[in-house]
Design a protein around this motif. Structure first.
Motif, short mmCIF file in Angstrom:
data_model
loop_
_atom_site.label_atom_id
_atom_site.label_comp_id
_atom_site.label_asym_id
_atom_site.label_seq_id
_atom_site.Cartn_x
_atom_site.Cartn_y
_atom_site.Cartn_z
N VAL A 43 0.90 -1.11 0.10
CA VAL A 43 -0.18 -0.11 -0.06
C VAL A 43 0.74 1.31 -0.01
CG1 VAL A 43 -1.64 1.28 1.22
CG2 VAL A 43 -1.94 -1.14 1.24
N ASP A 44 0.51 2.31 -0.83
CA ASP A 44 1.28 3.47 -0.63
C ASP A 44 0.19 4.50 0.18
OD1 ASP A 44 2.42 5.89 -1.18
OD2 ASP A 44 2.58 5.65 -3.53
N GLY A 45 0.30 4.52 1.41
CA GLY A 45 -0.22 5.04 2.22
C GLY A 45 -0.42 6.76 2.00
N ASP A 46 1.00 7.27 1.71
CA ASP A 46 0.90 8.52 1.69
C ASP A 46 0.05 9.18 0.41
OD1 ASP A 46 4.77 8.67 2.43
OD2 ASP A 46 2.88 8.99 3.72
N ALA A 47 0.29 8.45 -0.65
CA ALA A 47 -0.34 8.79 -1.88
C ALA A 47 -1.79 8.64 -1.83
CB ALA A 47 -0.26 7.77 -3.11
N LEU A 48 -2.37 7.79 -0.82
CA LEU A 48 -3.73 7.60 -0.60
C LEU A 48 -4.28 8.80 0.21
CD1 LEU A 48 -4.39 3.79 0.61
CD2 LEU A 48 -5.61 4.93 -1.23
N ARG A 49 -3.45 9.27 1.25
CA ARG A 49 -3.89 10.21 2.14
C ARG A 49 -3.98 11.48 1.17
NH1 ARG A 49 -0.32 7.52 5.27
NH2 ARG A 49 -1.15 6.55 7.20
N ALA A 50 -3.08 11.51 -0.05
CA ALA A 50 -3.25 12.79 -0.62
C ALA A 50 -4.52 12.71 -1.69
CB ALA A 50 -1.98 12.92 -1.41
N LEU A 51 -4.99 11.72 -1.83
CA LEU A 51 -6.23 11.62 -2.75
C LEU A 51 -7.23 12.53 -2.26
CD1 LEU A 51 -6.59 7.81 -3.82
CD2 LEU A 51 -5.70 9.74 -5.25
#
Length: 451
Positions: A43-51
């Motif tokens: 999982v790319d958590g940082d990219a998810l939070r930025a969505l």
């Protein structure tokens, strides 16, 4: 940046959680999309939070993506649809196979309970016939039949889950089918009966409920979604179930039971020959899943399915054919090792290892295995014509594993004798046909004397 639609948000989330192969389960609560992941490290958590649209991420026993009330339900439906689409592409599945697989996914999770309750029902019947432990038999009867009396609820739950609805709403709508109070409902001059329509009615009711729910998710304002969507789903689907689906599904269920009994009583030997002979090709093509709802309907309606013992003969023909290959191709150590490994599973009714590892690659042995299955099916079907039908109280097991689940007009002993005779017939004909005709021109068979 404009707020993305739920479909766009789902498409953005999926690759960031590792793609379709990494997602093992999908669910949602009031505000969070909850994902089971095979490998959380992908999982790319940082990219998810930025969505845009993602309010936060929580890493727990499931991976939780906070989307907010209303929005999470829409996004979950779109995410599941996208996941199914991507999985289908990966499997290169045809629409028919996909539809059958999804229907099978409704019933397959019920098989453990069907097996357990079926074995207990058989044990209870044996105790009753022997006059033993009268106090225990009442308890066993309650345990064995409770699940079957509520199977419609589980079918509804699984249907909604499989087709992208809220499982508990599917169960709530399907519960109408078995609710005793429907006996007070009259429509068009006809009074309903609890259980009318059986598992087919439950499947249809929950499927309708899923589509009503999805329609509500599209049109109900997010602020009213929590209140109106479940209410409208249960109301619209419930009324349609009472006044349409229970009648229609009841007619179909009765027709299935009548047709199965007529088929065996009048053309039993021929029906058994056809069913036993064609079942292996159906398994190979994945089309055998279409029979699961029919088995479930017969079990719900009559207490057992008369078709499964006939179809199980295909496995016997497969075992006989594989043993013949083992005997004839004694110099092919690799193939013999495969047969030794797969044969125990084949005896217990798990035929895929022998199909894909032995008979199908060789060609002719697959056809001669079908001949063995046809012979075994004709044997069991012949006795059905003579008034001794054999049925199975659960689906799933086959081969030797089916013995504890047998039921019949003449009792367990007679049913076991007929079924055992069918297995032996399938073994012998499958072996003989393969030994004599199934290995001509097969690679490796040239080392053996031609017949």
């Amino acid at each position: 940046m404009p707020t993305p639609t739920s479909a766009e948000l789902s498409a953005a989330i999926l690759p960031l959680v590792g793609g379709p192969a990494n997602v093992t389960s999908v669910a949602h609560c009031m505000t969070r999309l909850r994902l089971g992941l095979a490998d959380p490290g992908k999982v790319d958590g940082d990219a998810l939070r930025a969505l845009p649209g993602v309010l936060g991420v929580v890493e727990d026993d499931t991976y939780q993506i906070v989307l907010g009330p209303g929005a999470v339900a829409r996004a979950t439906a779109d995410f599941e649809a996208l996941l199914r689409k991507e999985t289908q592409k990966a499997r290169n599945a045809t629409p028919l196979k996909t539809a059958l697989r999804r229907v099978a996914n409704v019933f397959v999770p019920l098989i453990p309970a069907l097996i357990g309750c079926g074995v207990l029902a058989g044990l209870n019947g044996l105790l009753l016939n022997l006059g033993l432990l009268p106090g225990l038999t009442s308890a066993l009867a309650a345990i064995a039949t409770a699940f079957m009396s509520l199977i419609a609820v589980f079918v509804g739950h699984n249907t909604a889950k499989e087709f992208g609805g809220t499982p508990v709403l599917g169960g709530a709508v399907a519960a109408i089918v078995v609710y005793p109070g429907v006996a007070k409902v009259t429509a068009f001059g006809v009074t309903l009966a609890p259980g009318q329509g059986g598992v087919l009615g439950a499947l249809a009711a929950a499927l309708l409920g899923t589509y009503v729910e999805k329609w509500c998710r599209r049109w109900v304002p997010p602020t009213l979604d929590v209140l109106l969507t479940p209410t409208l789903t249960v109301l619209i689907s419930g009324l349609t179930t009472l006044y349409v689906l229970m009648y229609a599904a009841g007619a179909v269920s009765s027709a299935i039971g009548t047709a199965a009994n007529w088929l065996l009583e009048t053309t039993g030997a021929f029906a058994g020959l056809v069913l036993g002979g064609l079942f292996l090709p159906l398994v190979m093509l994945g089309l055998h899943q279409a029979l699961i709802p029919i088995h479930a309907t017969l079990i719900d309606q009559q207490g057992h399915t008369v078709l499964l013992p006939l179809l199980a003969m295909a496995g016997a023909g497969q075992v006989g054919a594989s043993v013949a290959v083992y005997v004839r191709l004694r110099h092919d150590s690799g193939l013999r090792t495969t047969i030794r490994s797969a044969l125990p599973a084949g005896l217990l009714g798990v035929g895929e290892p022998l199909i894909y590892g032995v008979s199908l690659p060789l060609g002719r042995p697959f056809l001669t295995a079908c001949a063995g299955g046809a012979a075994g099916g004709a044997f069991v079907g012949l006795f059905a014509m003579l008034g001794e039908q054999v049925g199975a109280t659960a689906i799933g097991p086959s081969g030797w594993a089916l013995f504890p689940l047998l039921a019949g007009d003449g009792g367990l002993g007679v049913a076991a004798a007929i079924y055992g005779g069918g297995l032996v017939t399938g073994y012998v004909v499958g072996f003989g046909a393969t030994y004599l005709f199934g290995l001509r021109g097969v690679t490796g068979a040239a080392r053996e004397p031609s017949v």
